[in-house]
Write a protein that holds these residues in place. Structure first.
Motif, short mmCIF file in Angstrom:
data_model
loop_
_atom_site.label_atom_id
_atom_site.label_comp_id
_atom_site.label_asym_id
_atom_site.label_seq_id
_atom_site.Cartn_x
_atom_site.Cartn_y
_atom_site.Cartn_z
N HIS A 77 50.72 -28.32 32.49
CA HIS A 77 50.60 -26.87 32.40
C HIS A 77 51.56 -26.18 33.37
N SER A 78 51.64 -26.70 34.61
CA SER A 78 52.50 -26.05 35.61
C SER A 78 53.97 -26.17 35.21
N SER B 147 54.64 -23.84 32.04
CA SER B 147 54.62 -22.41 32.35
C SER B 147 55.87 -22.02 33.15
N SER B 148 56.30 -22.89 34.08
CA SER B 148 57.54 -22.59 34.82
C SER B 148 58.74 -22.57 33.89
N ILE C 221 43.02 -28.48 36.40
CA ILE C 221 44.21 -28.55 37.26
C ILE C 221 44.42 -29.96 37.79
N LEU D 211 56.35 -25.52 40.64
CA LEU D 211 54.99 -25.81 41.09
C LEU D 211 54.74 -27.31 41.17
#
Lengths: 331, 146
Positions: free
Chosen positions: B96-97, B100-101, B88, B121
């Motif tokens: 990644h955030s 994915s959003s 993270i 995010l």
């Protein structure tokens, strides 16, 4: 508020469960399962609508009735503005009441329908509920593909749709009494520990139910809460002891711990949750045991957490509610 | 029962999170990410004969691309859930955030879906990144004269 009913019976039930539930402890007991989280639709919300709608179709088939024979449908779910329920029902042309008490939806529906049936206003009613793991993740938590770490007290929203048919025609199982829950707030604001937020509400409702009807815990073969999970269950047992001096551990269980196989389904953490969690367990397994007379008197106490992500970010607590319904095998 | 006493009761039943284990996994995975990053910088600077700082940009692009691609394939969330801060905190978490959003809200269309939610995010990271860059830039200007 505790009522007794003379003339309300459980007709049939219908369950349509998702892939995680189909791998769980009750896999063979559902009317229908799907291995596709999209259920052939294009979004999580539409998938949930389909689960709900199909559960109504299965139910109508099982009771051999047309939509026009149904006097009333009461439905609730978790999505904003109850979209899963209303869009699932729109093509049936039922008279429709939408309700919300989160995961305690089904028994709120049963209490309203049973009161109307017992009062002679209607002859029958369907109570429908649904939830979808990923539509809930999207609305309450993070995007579904985001790998946010979660603590072991968090619960796992069940995927499925479930419907129940209540009628004044005599059957094997009778809706005997009910107690309407009160909102209980003991200062819990952690959405990853909702079992703790809801346990005092369940305790309050169980206590008032037993007191109003002058019954002991042993009157029931089983007291069943909705979705407190592994830790919430321990909290409730402890809390009932300390607060009311009532020991429930001998005939108490929680639907959230009965749906999944904890040995090989680690992703469910503390257990199942969501309005359909208790519905899937009660309709598929508990009623079956009642029909076989393994259980005769049960008290169903689904628990709901009333909150939204917005109000939690504004530093409010998570409110708990639980409605209790007593059901008995007709001798 | 008041809320303080209830909190005690809850704490009694709260399972212990394995913080030491989580920290160790994050440390090892984060360290491996660092090694991969350094390897990429060395490889790019040797391969294309460019400076280390130019190679670092290519390294970041590579890691962001891989994190986005693996998220799209649907297994990166399991890696992140396992490694936690090990994936993270590096640039992979940011990528990644956002991916994915973006994937989550594509059903609501390009404007009201992806466009307005892709920073759901990551928005905080960008906002506070800009705020802290500005703050420390001003401090540096005032104390050290630029």
């Amino acid at each position: 508020m505790t009522f007794k009913y003379k003339n309300v019976y459980v007709g049939e039930t219908a369950t349509f469960a998702g892939p995680y539930e189909a791998k769980g402890l009750l896999k063979r007991k559902f009317d229908r399962i799907t291995n596709d989280l999209y259920v052939g639709e294009k979004s999580w919300e539409k998938a949930e609508i389909k689960l709900s709608k199909e559960s109504i179709n299965i139910l109508l088939q099982k009771i051999g009735k047309q939509a026009t024979d149904i006097n009333l449908i009461i439905a609730g779910d978790l999505l904003n503005q109850l979209v899963s329920s209303s869009y699932a029902i729109k093509d049936f042309s039922f008279p429709f009441l939408g309700i919300y008490s989160a995961c305690a939806n089904i028994m709120e529906g049963v209490i309203i329908a049973a009161s109307m049936i017992d009062g002679g206003k209607i002859d029958n009613a369907i109570i429908t509920t649904s939830s979808h793991n990923l539509s809930s993740e999207k609305q309450f938590r993070n995007p579904t593909e985001y790998g946010a770490p979660r603590p072991s007290t968090a619960t796992f929203t069940a995927t499925g749709g479930a419907s129940l048919y209540l009628t004044n025609d005599k059957t094997d199982i009778k809706v005997e009494a009910s107690t309407i829950g009160k909102i209980v707030d003991l200062g819990i604001n952690d959405p990853n520990n909702m079992g703790a937020a809801m346990a005092p509400a369940a305790a309050d409702t169980i206590y008032r139910h037993l007191k109003d009807l002058n019954r002991g815990v042993s009157y029931y073969d089983l007291i069943l809460t909705g979705d407190l999970g592994i830790y919430g269950k321990k909290i409730l047992i402890d809390y009932m002891n300390q607060e009311y001096n009532i020991d429930i551990k001998n005939n108490y269980d929680d639907c959230g711990t009965m749906l999944y196989n904890f040995n090989n389904q680690k992703e469910v953490l503390a257990g199942g949750s969501g309005p359909v969690c208790s519905a899937l367990v009660i309709y598929s397994s508990i009623f079956e045991k009642m029909k076989k007379k393994e259980l005769k008197k049960i008290l169903l106490v689904p628990t709901g957490a009333l909150f939204s992500p917005t109000i939690i970010y504004q530093k409010e607590n998570i409110l708990g509610i639980a409605h209790a319904v007593s059901m008995e095998v007709v001798e | 029962m008041n809320s303080e006493k209830y909190q005690e009761l809850i704490d009694k039943h709260k399972p212990k999170e394995r913080r030491a284990k989580n920290a160790l996994i994050a440390f090892i995975v984060g360290g491996i990410m660092g090694i991969i990053g350094q390897f990429l910088i060395d490889a790019y600077s040797n391969l294309f004969s460019i400076s280390n700082s130019d190679a670092a940009v290519f390294m970041i692009m590579t890691l962001v691309f891989i994190a986005c691609l693996f998220t799209a394939f649907g297994f990166f969330d399991n890696w992140v859930a396992f490694a936690k801060c090990g994936l993270i905190i590096p640039i992979t978490g940011f990528a990644h955030s956002m991916t994915s959003s973006g994937m989550e809200y594509r059903k609501e269309g390009p404007i009201y879906g992806v466009g307005s939610n892709v920073f759901k995010l990551a928005g905080s990271v960008i906002f506070y990144g800009v705020v802290s860059a500005w703050t420390f830039g001003m401090i540096r200007l005032l104390i050290m004269g630029g």
